[in-house]
Design an enzyme around this catalytic site. Structure first.
Site, PDB file in Angstrom:
ATOM      1  N   GLU A 106      -3.457   9.204  -2.201  1.00  0.00           N
ATOM      2  CA  GLU A 106      -2.516   7.931  -2.081  1.00  0.00           C
ATOM      3  C   GLU A 106      -1.905   7.838  -3.609  1.00  0.00           C
ATOM      4  O   GLU A 106      -1.738   6.878  -4.101  1.00  0.00           O
ATOM      5  CB  GLU A 106      -3.252   6.898  -1.866  1.00  0.00           C
ATOM      6  CG  GLU A 106      -4.281   6.662  -0.743  1.00  0.00           C
ATOM      7  CD  GLU A 106      -4.695   5.792   0.053  1.00  0.00           C
ATOM      8  OE1 GLU A 106      -5.326   4.918  -0.373  1.00  0.00           O
ATOM      9  OE2 GLU A 106      -4.048   5.754   1.314  1.00  0.00           O
ATOM     10  N   ASP A 140       0.036  11.763  -1.525  1.00  0.00           N
ATOM     11  CA  ASP A 140      -0.854  12.580  -1.275  1.00  0.00           C
ATOM     12  C   ASP A 140      -2.141  12.026  -0.373  1.00  0.00           C
ATOM     13  O   ASP A 140      -2.157  10.651  -0.305  1.00  0.00           O
ATOM     14  CB  ASP A 140      -1.372  13.578  -2.606  1.00  0.00           C
ATOM     15  CG  ASP A 140      -2.112  12.562  -3.705  1.00  0.00           C
ATOM     16  OD1 ASP A 140      -2.681  11.701  -3.208  1.00  0.00           O
ATOM     17  OD2 ASP A 140      -2.005  13.232  -4.719  1.00  0.00           O
ATOM     18  N   TRP A 145       0.940  -1.158  -0.236  1.00  0.00           N
ATOM     19  CA  TRP A 145      -0.073   0.062  -0.164  1.00  0.00           C
ATOM     20  C   TRP A 145       0.837   1.235   0.067  1.00  0.00           C
ATOM     21  O   TRP A 145       1.987   0.996   0.580  1.00  0.00           O
ATOM     22  CB  TRP A 145      -0.777  -0.027   1.116  1.00  0.00           C
ATOM     23  CG  TRP A 145      -2.171   0.883   1.152  1.00  0.00           C
ATOM     24  CD1 TRP A 145      -2.314   2.011   1.485  1.00  0.00           C
ATOM     25  CD2 TRP A 145      -3.275   0.717   0.250  1.00  0.00           C
ATOM     26  NE1 TRP A 145      -3.462   2.598   1.135  1.00  0.00           N
ATOM     27  CE2 TRP A 145      -4.081   1.843   0.422  1.00  0.00           C
ATOM     28  CE3 TRP A 145      -3.687  -0.567  -0.523  1.00  0.00           C
ATOM     29  CZ2 TRP A 145      -5.469   2.092  -0.322  1.00  0.00           C
ATOM     30  CZ3 TRP A 145      -5.110  -0.414  -1.190  1.00  0.00           C
ATOM     31  CH2 TRP A 145      -5.730   0.651  -1.228  1.00  0.00           C
ATOM     32  N   GLU A 162     -18.862   6.823  -1.474  1.00  0.00           N
ATOM     33  CA  GLU A 162     -17.436   7.652  -1.415  1.00  0.00           C
ATOM     34  C   GLU A 162     -17.759   8.473  -2.760  1.00  0.00           C
ATOM     35  O   GLU A 162     -17.354   9.853  -2.446  1.00  0.00           O
ATOM     36  CB  GLU A 162     -16.117   6.656  -1.798  1.00  0.00           C
ATOM     37  CG  GLU A 162     -14.981   7.314  -1.983  1.00  0.00           C
ATOM     38  CD  GLU A 162     -13.867   6.439  -2.496  1.00  0.00           C
ATOM     39  OE1 GLU A 162     -14.149   5.618  -3.329  1.00  0.00           O
ATOM     40  OE2 GLU A 162     -13.117   6.291  -1.718  1.00  0.00           O
TER      41      GLU A 162
HETATM   42  C1  BGC Z   1      -8.636   7.679  -0.771  1.00  0.00           C
HETATM   43  C2  BGC Z   1      -8.200   8.092   0.654  1.00  0.00           C
HETATM   44  C3  BGC Z   1      -9.182   7.205   1.537  1.00  0.00           C
HETATM   45  C4  BGC Z   1      -9.279   6.049   1.498  1.00  0.00           C
HETATM   46  C5  BGC Z   1     -10.298   5.156   2.498  1.00  0.00           C
HETATM   47  C6  BGC Z   1      -9.107   6.180  -0.861  1.00  0.00           C
HETATM   48  O1  BGC Z   1      -9.356   6.004  -2.148  1.00  0.00           O
HETATM   49  O2  BGC Z   1      -8.108   7.948  -1.760  1.00  0.00           O
HETATM   50  O3  BGC Z   1      -8.292   9.502   0.751  1.00  0.00           O
HETATM   51  O4  BGC Z   1      -8.276   7.764   2.893  1.00  0.00           O
HETATM   52  O5  BGC Z   1      -9.881   5.823   0.142  1.00  0.00           O
HETATM   53  O6  BGC Z   1     -11.277   6.201   2.449  1.00  0.00           O
END
Ligand code: BGC
Length: 360
Positions: A161, A158, A106, A318
């Site tokens: 990710e 960032d 990760w 999300e």
């Molecule tokens: C996002 C992150 C988030 C993670 C868990 C990822 O897809 O880019 O900002 O912390 O999901 O929600």
């Protein structure tokens, strides 16, 4: 049931017995606790008066920091000896619900969550009236302060990710904001100096044209990009003022390029993750900005839009896929990882935060 109450119930239901919050219970890659997500979930619970939930999360983070404190010590030793440090040697961004590093690959080197944690803990202390926690977690706070002070100027992934070779403006906001919040109690001149250094760096290096840039590229010594996470510079981290011209122009660019006229907010123009939809958390962030700046009607419009994205059981995803920036990537992600994560606890948290800021 009102979405506000459903959101509280979802967060309580998916807080583990260890205190961690799962990012999303039904999405395999998100069955971990991210410090970044968790900080905002805990803040929502603080605003809603569920101090016990929030306290248990902060306790969990403190245990994680304690458990991996040796990593920070080793990194600092290597830094002092001028030795190279590998990505995996840094503190991780997500942990198992029990509070251990996960074994899979990760992009873990991300500093924003640790800065955000200092901010979130200071907010919890204030809102719940639990100043004694600063004493209980004295060592962990010191360790995170040292970690951020030593390494803030290094590139890292960032908050989405991505982009490991850049220095990210919103990550710096989390760091400066977190150090500043906790320094109200620590009153340490060195910490204040670091906050000043980071803020000057942001104002001089992380700018493109008349606004803030998504990142600074240390190799090219240039800044570029636009990203809705730039909203964090003011709310909640207050590194700049809302009427700072650089920030005002940043908000205008987000509105022009990332806000759908009858919808929500995208992450950044080149986003391809699930086709680059509109994110609930970022829509709430823009609305939070509106709510704090006499744009109540605009804030309520976005609040209503967020409500319209909940399913029959009141679960928020999300992102939604109504206006995709890169539709050709949508199927690719569905095949790879399944449907968009839902419920996402961070989305519910941002809805609660927005609701509390607007008080409709
Ligand atoms: C996002 C992150 C988030 C993670 C868990 C990822 O897809 O880019 O900002 O912390 O999901 O929600």
């Amino acid at each position: 049931m009102k979405l506000y109450d459903t959101s509280i119930n979802i967060i309580l239901k998916y807080q583990s017995k260890y205190g961690s919050y799962v990012a999303s219970p039904n999405f395999r890659q998100y069955q971990y606790c991210w410090i970044r997500d968790g900080v905002f979930i805990a803040y929502a619970m603080d605003l809603a008066g569920y101090y016990g939930s929030s306290r248990r999360f902060h306790e969990w983070v403190a245990k994680v920091v304690e458990r991996y404190s040796w990593k920070v010590k080793r990194l600092v030793e290597k830094l002092e000896r001028g030795e190279c440090r590998g990505q995996s040697e840094y503190l991780h961004t997500r942990y198992t619900l029990e509070g251990f590093e996960s074994s899979g690959q990760w992009p873990n080197k991300q500093f924003d969550g640790y800065g955000a944690w200092l901010w979130g803990l200071a907010e919890h202390v204030k809102l719940a009236g639990e100043e004694h926690l600063l004493d209980t977690y004295r060592n962990q706070i010191k360790l995170v302060v040292e970690y951020l002070t030593r390494f803030w100027s290094e590139s890292c992934y960032d908050c989405w990710e991505e982009n490991p070779d850049k220095i990210h403006t919103s990550t710096l906001a989390c760091i400066a904001g977190g150090l500043n919040s906790v320094n109200k109690y620590l009153k340490d001149g060195e910490v204040a100096n670091t906050v000043d250094k980071i803020t000057s760096f942001m104002a001089s290096k992380c700018v493109v044209g008349e606004r803030f840039a998504k990142y600074y590229d240390p190799q090219a010594d240039t800044a570029a990009g636009l990203d809705s996470s730039l909203l964090w510079l003011v709310y909640p981290f207050k590194v700049f003022k809302a009427d700072d011209p650089l920030f005002r122009h940043t908000v205008a660019s987000i509105e022009e390029k990332l806000l759908e006229p009858e919808g929500g907010v995208h992450r950044y123009p080149e986003d391809t993750y699930y086709g680059g939809g509109e994110w609930i958390i970022l829509t709430a962030w823009l609305a939070w900005h509106y709510a704090e700046n006499n744009r109540g009607e605009d804030a309520i419009k976005l609040l209503k839009w967020i409500e319209s994205t909940a399913d029959n059981q009141g679960n928020l995803p999300e992102q939604v896929s109504h206006h995709l920036l890169a539709p050709q990537y949508y199927e690719y992600w569905v095949e790879k990882w399944g449907p968009v994560a839902k419920p996402l606890l961070w989305s519910h948290a941002m809805y609660i935060i927005l609701y509390e800021k607007i008080q409709p």
